[in-house]
Motif scaffolding. Structure first.
Motif, mmCIF file in Angstrom:
data_model
loop_
_atom_site.group_PDB
_atom_site.id
_atom_site.type_symbol
_atom_site.label_atom_id
_atom_site.label_comp_id
_atom_site.label_asym_id
_atom_site.label_seq_id
_atom_site.Cartn_x
_atom_site.Cartn_y
_atom_site.Cartn_z
ATOM 1 N N ALA A 215 0.843 -1.188 -0.061
ATOM 2 C CA ALA A 215 0.075 -0.069 -0.017
ATOM 3 C C ALA A 215 1.071 1.264 0.081
ATOM 4 O O ALA A 215 1.793 1.418 0.730
ATOM 5 N N ASN A 219 -1.941 5.129 1.310
ATOM 6 C CA ASN A 219 -2.860 4.193 1.429
ATOM 7 C C ASN A 219 -3.928 4.161 0.554
ATOM 8 O O ASN A 219 -4.817 3.270 0.684
ATOM 9 N N THR A 222 -3.291 -0.100 -3.598
ATOM 10 C CA THR A 222 -2.485 -1.202 -3.004
ATOM 11 C C THR A 222 -2.488 -2.082 -4.352
ATOM 12 O O THR A 222 -3.093 -2.140 -5.105
#
Length: 418
Positions: A215, A219, A222
């Motif tokens: 990730a 974030n 991913t």
């Protein structure tokens, strides 16, 4: 009552020494236990089956209890702990002409068992940000999803390791030797499903997997790469991408993946050749989330997976899989969270999927479609606070497999014991 007795010696040998040092660290302080009560009514009408020798309906009602205990870790460089689970299923309504819903085990006399249960535990060890578990496991992986879609969840027996030593990178690997299905008390070897058909001619006592997810981009993105092997039946590779992006008042999302599967070892169910591509795009604003998805099967066979799991394929739902040989399918879906309308706890999902181009092997093109409506509500206050109610209604039609009309009513309540 059937127990996973193979784990008891392991539990006793580890928990007794642990108790001597548990008071020094977080073994008890960080432990938790919950009891989940689940009431489940399931009705599936196979509307195109007629005749006295064929079952035209599966309909049962059951009550389940799921007790989960998770300890903390003992102090020291290597922390030790124990996770345990106990499950009990009770028959409330069934008959020999309405069995096989997946809620209750079916006995040799064709009747559903009055009750079934199992108990299991896993010993765990933690070093830095790496955790090893051995025993009763409930993995949730892109190559082996956690399919908690009936009265009691399935479990597996084996070992797993998860490592988060590098920021953003999650590494996982495992070796599973047996399974307890969602409506079984004991352990058994693992089988496969190809497309929508169980492959009962072959069983395996080893499922091996390894994978990495990374990730980044705060974030929002991913990427993943995975390998899985159901020994002597199939092996499988996966690459995946997930991304979300805020654009004004909207949050846009993408979930893409490509599986490549082939026969393995002794080829107990024969040759396998499947490549599966899935894509699911989303757009969220306020309480609304809109989805559109495309999924394609390529190669000579349908998509293989461990029996009787669902998969992360974008167009798979608990009724039809849209994963038959050469199938192409499209999905449109709308979710709404009524918290945006001032009614927290109420959610709905409306979904339509259509598929075609299926290689039926019967000289004609297979086609199918499915419409799902899910309504869920979790009580927010009062004596029923925390009680979840979910209603599911399905209409599914096909020219090469059984038509289905389905209804489910599920009540869930989880009590935190400590």
């Amino acid at each position: 009552m059937t127990y996973n007795t193979r784990l008891f010696p392991l539990m006793l040998c580890t928990t007794l020494p642990l108790s001597a040092v548990a008071a020094e660290g977080g073994f008890f302080e960080d432990s938790s236990a919950t009891l989940q009560a689940r009431n489940y009514y399931f009705s599936r009408d196979y509307s195109d089956i007629v005749g006295p020798s064929k079952q035209s309906k599966a309909e049962e009602w059951g009550q389940g209890f799921i007790l989960n205990f998770k300890s903390g870790y003992t102090p020291g460089t290597i922390g030790l702990g124990v996770d345990a689970i106990g499950m009990l299923g009770l028959k409330l309504d069934s008959s020999p002409d309405r069995v096989n819903t997946g809620l209750l085990p079916v006995q040799d006399d064709g009747r559903a068992a009055d009750d079934y249960s199992r108990v299991g535990a896993a010993v765990k060890a933690r070093l830095s940000k790496t955790e090893l578990k051995v025993g009763e496991l409930q993995p949730n992986l892109p190559v082996l999803s956690f399919s908690d879609i009936r009265l009691l969840p399935p479990t597996y027996q084996g070992a797993s390791v998860i490592s988060n030593e590098i920021a953003g990178l999650t590494l996982q690997a495992g070796h599973l030797v047996s399974t307890s299905l969602r409506n079984e008390a004991g352990d058994d070897k693992m089988q496969a499903i190809v497309g929508y058909q169980p492959q009962r001619q072959g069983t395996s006592d080893a499922f091996n997997y390894a994978g990495a997810d990374y990730a980044f981009n705060a974030n929002r993105t991913t990427v993943g790469a995975w390998y899985a092997q159901l020994e002597d039946i199939y092996n499988q590779r996966l690459i995946s991408l997930k991304h979300s992006e805020a654009v004004g008042d909207w949050v846009l999302g993408a979930n893409l993946g490509f599986y490549d599967s082939a026969e393995d070892g002794k080829q107990l169910i024969g040759e396998l050749d499947n490549q599966a591509f899935y894509s699911l795009f989303s757009a969220k604003r306020g309480g609304h989330t809109f989805f559109v998805g495309y999924q394609g099967m390529f190669g000579g066979q349908g998509f293989p997976r461990v029996f009787a799991n669902v998969t992360p394929l974008g167009n798979e739902v608990p009724t039809y899989e849209f994963a038959s040989a050469d199938e192409r399918s499209w999905q449109v879906r709308h979710d709404y969270d009524f918290a945006a309308f001032g009614l927290p706890g109420l959610t709905t999902t409306l979904r339509y999927i259509t598929g075609d181009n299926v290689d039926t092997g019967k000289g004609f093109e297979g086609q199918d479609w499915e419409r799902d409506l899910d309504i869920g509500y979790v009580f927010q206050s009062g004596a029923l606070k925390g009680l979840g109610v979910r209603v599911r209604n399905v209409t599914a039609r096909s020219n090469y497999r059984t038509d289905i009309n389905e209804n489910r009513l599920i009540l869930n309540y989880t009590l935190a014991l400590f």
